[in-house]
Design an enzyme around this catalytic site. Structure first.
Site, PDB file in Angstrom:
ATOM      1  N   ARG A   1     -11.213 -39.377  89.792  1.00  0.00           N
ATOM      2  CA  ARG A   1     -12.268 -38.428  90.306  1.00  0.00           C
ATOM      3  C   ARG A   1     -12.041 -38.470  91.621  1.00  0.00           C
ATOM      4  O   ARG A   1     -11.784 -39.212  92.427  1.00  0.00           O
ATOM      5  CB  ARG A   1     -13.830 -39.135  89.980  1.00  0.00           C
ATOM      6  CG  ARG A   1     -14.033 -39.331  88.553  1.00  0.00           C
ATOM      7  CD  ARG A   1     -15.533 -39.940  88.410  1.00  0.00           C
ATOM      8  NE  ARG A   1     -15.675 -41.257  89.131  1.00  0.00           N
ATOM      9  CZ  ARG A   1     -16.567 -41.803  89.258  1.00  0.00           C
ATOM     10  NH1 ARG A   1     -17.665 -41.745  88.460  1.00  0.00           N
ATOM     11  NH2 ARG A   1     -16.396 -43.099  89.607  1.00  0.00           N
TER      12      ARG A   1
ATOM     13  N   GLU B   1     -27.997 -45.433  87.200  1.00  0.00           N
ATOM     14  CA  GLU B   1     -27.241 -44.914  86.411  1.00  0.00           C
ATOM     15  C   GLU B   1     -28.310 -44.404  85.117  1.00  0.00           C
ATOM     16  O   GLU B   1     -29.479 -44.497  85.168  1.00  0.00           O
ATOM     17  CB  GLU B   1     -26.722 -45.807  85.406  1.00  0.00           C
ATOM     18  CG  GLU B   1     -25.471 -46.797  86.584  1.00  0.00           C
ATOM     19  CD  GLU B   1     -24.332 -46.169  86.734  1.00  0.00           C
ATOM     20  OE1 GLU B   1     -24.105 -45.062  85.729  1.00  0.00           O
ATOM     21  OE2 GLU B   1     -23.569 -46.182  87.471  1.00  0.00           O
TER      22      GLU B   1
ATOM     23  N   ARG C   1     -16.863 -37.331  92.706  1.00  0.00           N
ATOM     24  CA  ARG C   1     -17.784 -38.491  92.794  1.00  0.00           C
ATOM     25  C   ARG C   1     -18.300 -38.338  94.235  1.00  0.00           C
ATOM     26  O   ARG C   1     -17.389 -38.518  95.165  1.00  0.00           O
ATOM     27  CB  ARG C   1     -17.052 -39.930  92.584  1.00  0.00           C
ATOM     28  CG  ARG C   1     -17.985 -40.932  92.904  1.00  0.00           C
ATOM     29  CD  ARG C   1     -19.239 -41.254  91.824  1.00  0.00           C
ATOM     30  NE  ARG C   1     -19.908 -42.450  91.894  1.00  0.00           N
ATOM     31  CZ  ARG C   1     -20.544 -42.946  92.689  1.00  0.00           C
ATOM     32  NH1 ARG C   1     -20.683 -41.971  93.869  1.00  0.00           N
ATOM     33  NH2 ARG C   1     -21.149 -44.129  92.944  1.00  0.00           N
TER      34      ARG C   1
END
Length: 207
Positions: A148, A88, A80
């Protein structure tokens, strides 16, 4: 003749003063970590990378504008991108996350989703199947709550290191995701300049 000689002397003296003053100006900038770079994204980040934990890997998949999979030493890392947030594409956007410089929120969720796809396409163009440098920040956690990795991704372009996270901000594909990380002030400056110039998604109007 005398007047002409005086004028020539005045011009020469003026040029000497100008040259001296220019030599005193520092066109580079520095942050609290002591490494120097020019403004905007094409910074000399060599010192930053060298003094931070970093790895080389190949980008094998782009999930969206701010999330990628990188193969590192035979392992697959989900990364990330630290300090940035692109709209999004897999779920509905929050209409109160992206604010113009005047404080107006971008409430058009369809518009935001379109820019989410544009951010993904930009990431695919710049990163997919390319060798990159993954750099961890000294102030930010190494992983988020989803497991992540949180990191910067650097591209080596003709021996000039480019911070891809910062590129997303420069071209108006992302906003700064507020958290603790070393380059936050610089990222906010880049975001502000993109907003001032209505670059990318910041060119939205509710009229």
């Amino acid at each position: 003749m005398i007047r002409g000689r005086i004028m020539r002397k005045f011009l020469i003296l003026s040029m000497l003063i100008f040259t001296t003053l220019c030599g005193c100006v520092d066109f580079s900038s520095s942050n609290s970590n002591g490494y120097y770079h020019d403004s905007w994204s094409y910074n000399n980040y060599t010192s930053f990378v060298d003094t931070h934990e970093h790895y080389y890997g190949k980008v094998v998949k782009v999930v969206d504008g701010d999330t990628v999979y990188v193969e590192v030493n035979g392992e697959l890392w989900k990364i990330r991108l630290l300090g940035v947030d692109t709209p999004e594409i897999h779920k509905r956007n929050n209409p109160y996350e992206y604010y113009l410089l005047n404080g107006t929120p971008i409430t058009d969720t369809k518009y935001l989703k379109e820019w989410g796809y544009k951010a993904k396409h930009f990431a695919e163009k710049e990163l997919k199947n390319k060798t990159v440098i993954i750099v961890f920040d000294n102030e930010a956690p190494k992983k988020d709550k989803y497991g992540r990795y949180l990191a910067y991704i650097f591209i080596n372009n003709s021996n000039n290191l480019i911070n891809f996270n910062e590129e997303l901000l420069k071209y108006g594909y992302a906003r700064v995701y507020i958290s603790n990380f070393e380059l936050k002030d610089e990222f906010l400056n880049v975001e502000r300049e993109a907003k001032e110039n209505r670059v990318g998604l910041w060119n939205w109007s509710n009229n």
